[in-house]
Scaffold this motif. Sequence first.
Motif, mmCIF file in Angstrom:
data_model
loop_
_atom_site.group_PDB
_atom_site.id
_atom_site.type_symbol
_atom_site.label_atom_id
_atom_site.label_comp_id
_atom_site.label_asym_id
_atom_site.label_seq_id
_atom_site.Cartn_x
_atom_site.Cartn_y
_atom_site.Cartn_z
ATOM 1 N N LYS A 137 -74.013 37.280 -55.367
ATOM 2 C CA LYS A 137 -72.955 37.555 -54.795
ATOM 3 C C LYS A 137 -72.657 36.821 -53.490
ATOM 4 C CE LYS A 137 -72.960 41.804 -57.107
ATOM 5 N NZ LYS A 137 -72.393 42.816 -57.623
ATOM 6 N N PRO A 138 -71.633 36.013 -53.316
ATOM 7 C CA PRO A 138 -71.370 35.455 -52.050
ATOM 8 C C PRO A 138 -71.069 36.487 -51.038
ATOM 9 C CG PRO A 138 -69.816 34.552 -53.743
ATOM 10 C CD PRO A 138 -70.693 35.694 -54.541
ATOM 11 N N PRO A 139 -71.453 36.104 -49.856
ATOM 12 C CA PRO A 139 -71.076 37.280 -48.639
ATOM 13 C C PRO A 139 -69.643 37.063 -48.195
ATOM 14 C CG PRO A 139 -72.366 35.186 -47.792
ATOM 15 C CD PRO A 139 -72.053 35.028 -49.355
ATOM 16 N N ALA A 140 -69.060 38.052 -48.278
ATOM 17 C CA ALA A 140 -67.597 38.078 -47.685
ATOM 18 C C ALA A 140 -67.472 38.231 -46.218
ATOM 19 C CB ALA A 140 -66.935 39.557 -48.442
ATOM 20 N N THR A 141 -67.969 37.352 -45.595
ATOM 21 C CA THR A 141 -67.925 37.023 -44.033
ATOM 22 C C THR A 141 -66.962 36.197 -43.618
ATOM 23 O OG1 THR A 141 -70.135 37.597 -44.127
ATOM 24 C CG2 THR A 141 -69.296 36.700 -41.967
ATOM 25 N N THR A 142 -66.199 36.448 -42.605
ATOM 26 C CA THR A 142 -64.976 35.419 -41.924
ATOM 27 C C THR A 142 -65.539 35.377 -40.342
ATOM 28 O OG1 THR A 142 -63.544 37.173 -41.608
ATOM 29 C CG2 THR A 142 -63.517 35.958 -43.751
ATOM 30 N N ASN A 143 -65.210 34.246 -39.884
ATOM 31 C CA ASN A 143 -65.107 33.937 -38.707
ATOM 32 C C ASN A 143 -63.622 33.495 -38.093
ATOM 33 O OD1 ASN A 143 -66.642 33.750 -36.571
ATOM 34 N ND2 ASN A 143 -67.664 31.947 -36.768
ATOM 35 N N PRO A 144 -63.274 34.030 -36.889
ATOM 36 C CA PRO A 144 -61.882 33.592 -36.707
ATOM 37 C C PRO A 144 -61.765 32.255 -35.965
ATOM 38 C CG PRO A 144 -62.730 35.222 -34.898
ATOM 39 C CD PRO A 144 -63.577 35.184 -36.078
ATOM 40 N N VAL A 145 -60.969 31.237 -36.556
ATOM 41 C CA VAL A 145 -60.967 30.026 -35.992
ATOM 42 C C VAL A 145 -59.545 29.640 -35.842
ATOM 43 C CG1 VAL A 145 -61.529 27.519 -36.604
ATOM 44 C CG2 VAL A 145 -63.046 29.333 -37.151
ATOM 45 N N ASP A 146 -59.120 29.341 -34.782
ATOM 46 C CA ASP A 146 -57.442 28.889 -34.703
ATOM 47 C C ASP A 146 -56.483 29.723 -35.236
ATOM 48 O OD1 ASP A 146 -55.881 26.998 -33.285
ATOM 49 O OD2 ASP A 146 -55.662 25.747 -35.239
#
Length: 140
Positions: A56-65
């Motif tokens: 199960k791929p992680p459902a993480t995000t990081n704010p970029v622009d």
Amino acid sequence: MEHRPFHLAFPVHDLAAAREFYGDLLGCAEGRSSSHWIDFNLYGHQIVAHLDTNAKPPATTNPVDGEDVPVPHFGVVLTTTQWQALAERLEQRGTAFVIAPTVRFRGEIGEQATMFFMDPSGNALEFKAFADDDQLFAAD
């Protein structure tokens, strides 16, 4: 400095779906394979889809622009012409983009064309292009 191909192995839930996505949609030539993995040529780099029905791929995000960028992700820095051709092919095939083809950091150091989308197993991919490849590792 001579560039050498990188190697990346990643999990997929379904090899047939991976074959269709990476082979048919992205145009990656297939190399060796077995009933548990498939080698693909991604713009001269070796990526290997390994069957793992429980991954199960992680459902993480990081704010970029101003965008929520999925992490982790992988892809290739293409030429502008290659990037435009891939974006057009994906749009014509109805690809659901996480971040649609766009230009990020417009007018700033590191300006780049970018797009994000997922493979059928939820692995995030980013393809980008720089008008000036010297901007790839440019610092503020």
